[in-house]
Design an enzyme around this catalytic site. Structure first.
Site, short mmCIF file in Angstrom:
data_model
loop_
_atom_site.label_atom_id
_atom_site.label_comp_id
_atom_site.label_asym_id
_atom_site.label_seq_id
_atom_site.Cartn_x
_atom_site.Cartn_y
_atom_site.Cartn_z
N CYS A 113 0.81 -1.23 0.00
CA CYS A 113 0.00 0.00 0.00
C CYS A 113 0.85 1.27 0.00
O CYS A 113 0.31 2.36 -0.23
CB CYS A 113 -0.94 0.01 1.20
SG CYS A 113 -2.02 -1.41 1.20
N HIS A 252 -3.27 7.29 2.58
CA HIS A 252 -3.70 6.01 2.03
C HIS A 252 -5.11 5.72 2.54
O HIS A 252 -5.39 5.87 3.73
CB HIS A 252 -2.73 4.91 2.46
CG HIS A 252 -3.21 3.54 2.14
ND1 HIS A 252 -3.74 3.20 0.91
CD2 HIS A 252 -3.26 2.40 2.89
CE1 HIS A 252 -4.08 1.93 0.92
NE2 HIS A 252 -3.81 1.42 2.11
N ASN A 282 -10.13 -0.12 -0.03
CA ASN A 282 -8.67 -0.03 -0.01
C ASN A 282 -8.12 -0.52 -1.35
O ASN A 282 -8.19 -1.72 -1.65
CB ASN A 282 -8.14 -0.88 1.15
CG ASN A 282 -6.63 -0.86 1.27
OD1 ASN A 282 -5.93 -0.38 0.38
ND2 ASN A 282 -6.13 -1.37 2.37
N1 ACO Z 1 -18.65 -8.70 8.84
C1 ACO Z 1 -19.12 -9.00 10.07
N2 ACO Z 1 -18.34 -9.37 11.09
C2 ACO Z 1 -17.02 -9.45 10.86
C3 ACO Z 1 -16.46 -9.17 9.61
C4 ACO Z 1 -17.33 -8.78 8.57
N3 ACO Z 1 -16.90 -8.47 7.33
N4 ACO Z 1 -15.12 -9.33 9.68
C5 ACO Z 1 -14.86 -9.72 10.94
N5 ACO Z 1 -16.00 -9.80 11.65
C6 ACO Z 1 -16.18 -10.16 13.05
C7 ACO Z 1 -15.04 -10.97 13.60
O1 ACO Z 1 -15.21 -12.34 13.31
C8 ACO Z 1 -15.17 -10.67 15.08
O2 ACO Z 1 -16.21 -11.48 15.60
P1 ACO Z 1 -16.09 -12.09 17.09
O3 ACO Z 1 -16.01 -10.89 18.00
O4 ACO Z 1 -17.35 -12.86 17.21
O5 ACO Z 1 -14.84 -12.90 17.08
C9 ACO Z 1 -15.65 -9.22 15.12
O6 ACO Z 1 -16.21 -8.95 13.82
C10 ACO Z 1 -14.54 -8.24 15.38
O7 ACO Z 1 -13.45 -8.54 14.52
P2 ACO Z 1 -12.14 -7.67 14.53
O8 ACO Z 1 -11.18 -8.20 13.54
O9 ACO Z 1 -11.68 -7.53 15.95
O10 ACO Z 1 -12.72 -6.28 14.04
P3 ACO Z 1 -12.00 -4.89 14.00
O11 ACO Z 1 -12.79 -3.91 14.77
O12 ACO Z 1 -10.54 -4.99 14.31
O13 ACO Z 1 -12.16 -4.49 12.47
C11 ACO Z 1 -10.80 -4.43 10.48
C12 ACO Z 1 -11.55 -5.31 11.48
C13 ACO Z 1 -11.82 -3.53 9.80
C14 ACO Z 1 -10.12 -5.31 9.47
C15 ACO Z 1 -9.79 -3.57 11.23
O14 ACO Z 1 -9.00 -4.36 12.09
C16 ACO Z 1 -8.87 -2.83 10.31
O15 ACO Z 1 -9.29 -1.94 9.61
N6 ACO Z 1 -7.59 -3.15 10.34
C17 ACO Z 1 -6.59 -2.48 9.55
C18 ACO Z 1 -6.59 -3.00 8.17
C19 ACO Z 1 -6.10 -1.92 7.26
O16 ACO Z 1 -6.77 -0.96 7.06
N7 ACO Z 1 -4.91 -2.04 6.79
C20 ACO Z 1 -4.39 -0.93 6.04
C21 ACO Z 1 -2.99 -1.08 5.72
S1 ACO Z 1 -2.76 -2.54 4.94
C22 ACO Z 1 -3.24 -2.37 3.41
O17 ACO Z 1 -3.68 -1.34 3.08
C23 ACO Z 1 -3.16 -3.53 2.51
#
Ligand code: ACO
Length: 325
Positions: A113, A252, A282
């Site tokens: 990214c 980004h 993204n």
């Molecule tokens: N729909 C519904 N529920 C979901 C989904 C979905 N699409 N995906 C995960 N869940 C659930 C999980 O299973 C979990 O359930 P549980 O509590 O029963 O176990 C719950 O939602 C919470 O999951 P988390 O992974 O803890 O959710 P989080 O709040 O961390 O959000 C996310 C996830 C959006 C991926 C976040 O961690 C994030 O944005 N991370 C950064 C990723 C990113 O932006 N990277 C950028 C740089 S890298 C690049 O650009 C390639």
């Protein structure tokens, strides 16, 4: 003093729109979950004729048209990408062929990214050495081809597209004032994508699970905010600028919560931060040049404005750059 200045910008998005409500029918997710956690409402998905190099070439045509520069005048093409349709030749060579940029040499940069930021920095070094050079810097991705569409934790996040800009040397104060790039390969396992499996069975890992993007979302989130904040602080110190002087931040576009956290930590008001993650998700290396082109065409950039770029991605790679528009 000569600096690498942007003469024109362009972008190209695939036609097909995949909304959160479409994803609700594919995996166990909801429009509300995706919108609240990421800010993404829809993304674009490439189809026939919209391969990475084709999107990159069309974005480049638009940048060249804005700059009033012909393809034959381009000296160098740099494409930030990790999802070109071919492992060889480079995406940049395919773009060169598409454009008829017969006088250019061409190379790809894989910094996930941060690919556009890294590419911009490479272009800057060539232009500082030879200010007459005309360099196309492109970010282009086809991430939808590398997603496990059964994995709800990743398939809702990514989209396809390309953005481009044409740079050359300028001595009127415009151009890239500085950049700060960083990497930490020790953390590769938190965000990665396997290549196609080796044809040598001895070299196929036992746990090979397909050439998909895999991510430890929460850990990536924490690192991304801290790392981009650090990159921005370092580059602003390097060029001797204060956050209050920044006219527009082009971050980004991965997640609205990452962008908002960054804005809060840097004390930069929301109206100075360009956001289009709701439309495209993204798009990795393509996200910043697409956002730059949209900001430019919407008239958000005035001559003399200080523009701040910052990115974070797999590697980990990250950094920031400051440009005088
Ligand atoms: N729909 C519904 N529920 C979901 C989904 C979905 N699409 N995906 C995960 N869940 C659930 C999980 O299973 C979990 O359930 P549980 O509590 O029963 O176990 C719950 O939602 C919470 O999951 P988390 O992974 O803890 O959710 P989080 O709040 O961390 O959000 C996310 C996830 C959006 C991926 C976040 O961690 C994030 O944005 N991370 C950064 C990723 C990113 O932006 N990277 C950028 C740089 S890298 C690049 O650009 C390639």
């Amino acid at each position: 003093m000569n600096r690498a200045a942007i003469l024109g910008t362009g972008s190209c998005l695939p036609r097909r729109v995949l909304a959160n409500t479409d994803l609700e029918k594919m995996v166990d997710t909801s429009d509300e979950w995706i919108t609240v956690r990421t800010g993404i409402r829809e993304r674009r998905i490439a189809g026939a004729g919209e391969e990475t190099s084709r999107l990159a070439a069309e974005a480049s045509r638009r940048a060249l048209a804005m700059a009033g520069v012909s393809a034959e005048e381009v000296d160098l093409i740099i494409v930030g990408t990790m999802t070109s349709e071919k492992a060889m030749p480079s995406c940049a060579c395919l773009v060169q062929k598409e454009l008829g940029a017969v006088n250019a040499f061409a190379l790809d940069v894989n910094a996930a990214c941060s690919g556009f930021l890294y590419s911009l920095d490479v272009a800057d070094k060539y232009i500082l050495a030879n200010p007459a050079m005309k360099v196309l810097v492109i970010g282009a991705e086809n991430l939808s081809a590398r997603i496990n569409w059964q994995d709800r934790s990743t398939c809702v996040l990514f989209g396809d597209g390309a953005g481009a800009c044409l740079l050359t040397g300028a001595s009127d104060g415009r151009g890239l004032l500085g950049s700060r790039l960083m990497a930490d390969g020790r953390l590769w396992h938190l965000l990665h994508m396997d290549a196609a499996p080796s044809l040598n069975p001895d070299l196929i890992p036992e746990d090979y699970a397909g050439p998909y993007i895999r991510m430890a979302g929460q850990e990536v989130f924490k690192y991304a905010v801290r790392a981009m904040q650090d990159g921005v602080a370092q580059v602003l110190a390097k060029v001797g600028a204060d956050p209050a002087e920044v006219a527009l931040v082009i971050p980004h576009q991965a997640n609205i919560r990452i962008i908002n956290s960054l804005g809060d930590r840097l004390d930069i008001p929301a109206e100075k931060i360009y956001i289009n993650v709701h439309k495209y998700g993204n798009t990795s290396a393509a996200s910043m040049p697409i956002a730059l082109d949209e900001a430019n065409r919407e008239g958000r950039l005035a001559p003399g404005d200080l523009v701040l770029f910052c990115a974070f991605g797999g590697g980990f790679t990250w950094g920031a750059a400051v440009l005088r528009w």
